[in-house]
Design a protein around this motif. Structure first.
Motif, PDB file in Angstrom:
ATOM      1  N   LEU A  41      -3.711  -7.204   1.682  1.00  0.00           N
ATOM      2  CA  LEU A  41      -4.402  -6.948   2.954  1.00  0.00           C
ATOM      3  C   LEU A  41      -3.610  -7.511   4.126  1.00  0.00           C
ATOM      4  N   THR A  42      -3.029  -8.688   3.929  1.00  0.00           N
ATOM      5  CA  THR A  42      -2.207  -9.288   4.981  1.00  0.00           C
ATOM      6  C   THR A  42      -0.996  -8.407   5.280  1.00  0.00           C
ATOM      7  N   ARG A  45      -2.142  -5.403   7.319  1.00  0.00           N
ATOM      8  CA  ARG A  45      -2.435  -5.729   8.719  1.00  0.00           C
ATOM      9  C   ARG A  45      -1.158  -5.893   9.524  1.00  0.00           C
ATOM     10  N   ALA A  48       0.459  -2.451   9.877  1.00  0.00           N
ATOM     11  CA  ALA A  48      -0.348  -1.586  10.748  1.00  0.00           C
ATOM     12  C   ALA A  48      -0.046  -1.853  12.218  1.00  0.00           C
ATOM     13  N   ARG A  49       0.158  -3.104  12.569  1.00  0.00           N
ATOM     14  CA  ARG A  49       0.468  -3.430  13.967  1.00  0.00           C
ATOM     15  C   ARG A  49       1.797  -2.819  14.380  1.00  0.00           C
ATOM     16  N   THR A  70      -5.437   0.179   2.895  1.00  0.00           N
ATOM     17  CA  THR A  70      -4.228   0.057   3.711  1.00  0.00           C
ATOM     18  C   THR A  70      -4.341   0.945   4.949  1.00  0.00           C
ATOM     19  N   GLU A  73      -6.550  -0.331   7.828  1.00  0.00           N
ATOM     20  CA  GLU A  73      -5.995  -1.311   8.759  1.00  0.00           C
ATOM     21  C   GLU A  73      -5.313  -0.627   9.939  1.00  0.00           C
ATOM     22  N   SER A  76      -7.988   0.896  12.228  1.00  0.00           N
ATOM     23  CA  SER A  76      -8.720  -0.076  13.051  1.00  0.00           C
ATOM     24  C   SER A  76      -7.961  -0.457  14.313  1.00  0.00           C
ATOM     25  N   CYS A 186       3.787  -1.873   1.028  1.00  0.00           N
ATOM     26  CA  CYS A 186       3.584  -1.781   2.483  1.00  0.00           C
ATOM     27  C   CYS A 186       4.863  -1.479   3.255  1.00  0.00           C
TER      28      CYS A 186
END
Length: 217
Positions: A41-42, A45, A48-49, A70, A73, A76, A186
């Motif tokens: 999850l980290t 995130r 995603a940024r 995934t 994120e 969002s 990721c």
């Protein structure tokens, strides 16, 4: 299977899901629905940024939880909706699913060796890699066709499915798909639309794509 001549400059980012416990155990997941770890999850995130700064026009994702979480994120931080499609799931690998890398080699050594040689193999009685491309690549192309000029599509999927899809979109023979190499959790690969179809401009990247500056453009 190349991009159409309309809508020049479109870009497809194929993003692998974050880490799962089975990734850490080197256990073949296939279509088994495994959650992300906290580290996964980290990863999602953070990535995603980065990807949000590229201002994607659309997000599509496999409906398996590791990909859906995934994708969530990125949704969002961009405000975009995610379109889920089972065609983007990982390769179904039958009896291999749930086994570690070592267990697969021990129990299915000949089948594993044939696959690594590039032969068409139904691993564990599952899908051929070409069948994965047959279901996944049209999903990507269908959504890419909807992009505006210079628009970016983010596809959240799985390592094997991403590799076969890239191979198909580049027009490579299936025997050569293994040469693309895998993606880390990721990380992503980028296909850009060129004069003769899709081009691979980034592979297994974890940083923002930069323009290619030089003679080979």
């Amino acid at each position: 299977m190349n991009g159409s001549k309309s809508g020049r400059g479109r870009r497809v980012i194929l993003w692998r899901h974050g880490q799962t416990a089975w990734n850490l155990e080197r256990r073949f997941q296939g279509t088994t629905d495994i959650d992300l770890t906290d580290a996964g999850l980290t990863q999602a995130r953070r990535s995603a940024r980065l990807l949000a700064s590229l201002k994607p026009a659309a997000i599509i994702a496999s409906d398996l939880r590791r990909a859906a979480l995934t994708a969530g994120e990125l949704a969002s931080v961009t405000g975009l909706d995610v379109s889920y499609d089972a065609g983007l799931r990982e390769t179904y690998a039958g009896a291999w699913q749930g086994l570690t890398h070592e267990e697969i080699i021990e129990r299915y050594g000949e089948q594993y060796a044939a696959w690594k040689r590039g032969e068409p193999v139904r691993r564990g009685g599952g899908e051929l890699e070409t069948e994965v491309a047959d279901r996944a690549a049209p999903v990507v192309l269908r959504h890419a066709e909807k992009l505006p000029d210079n628009g970016t599509l983010v596809v959240v999927s799985h390592g094997g499915t991403i590799r076969t899809t890239i191979g198909r979109l580049l027009g490579l023979e299936a025997h050569h798909w293994e040469g693309l190499g895998g993606l880390s959790n990721c990380c992503w690969s980028v296909l850009g639309e060129g004069a003769r179809g899709w081009r691979l401009t980034e592979h297994n990247a974890g940083t923002l794509p930069e323009p290619v500056l030089g003679d080979d453009v």
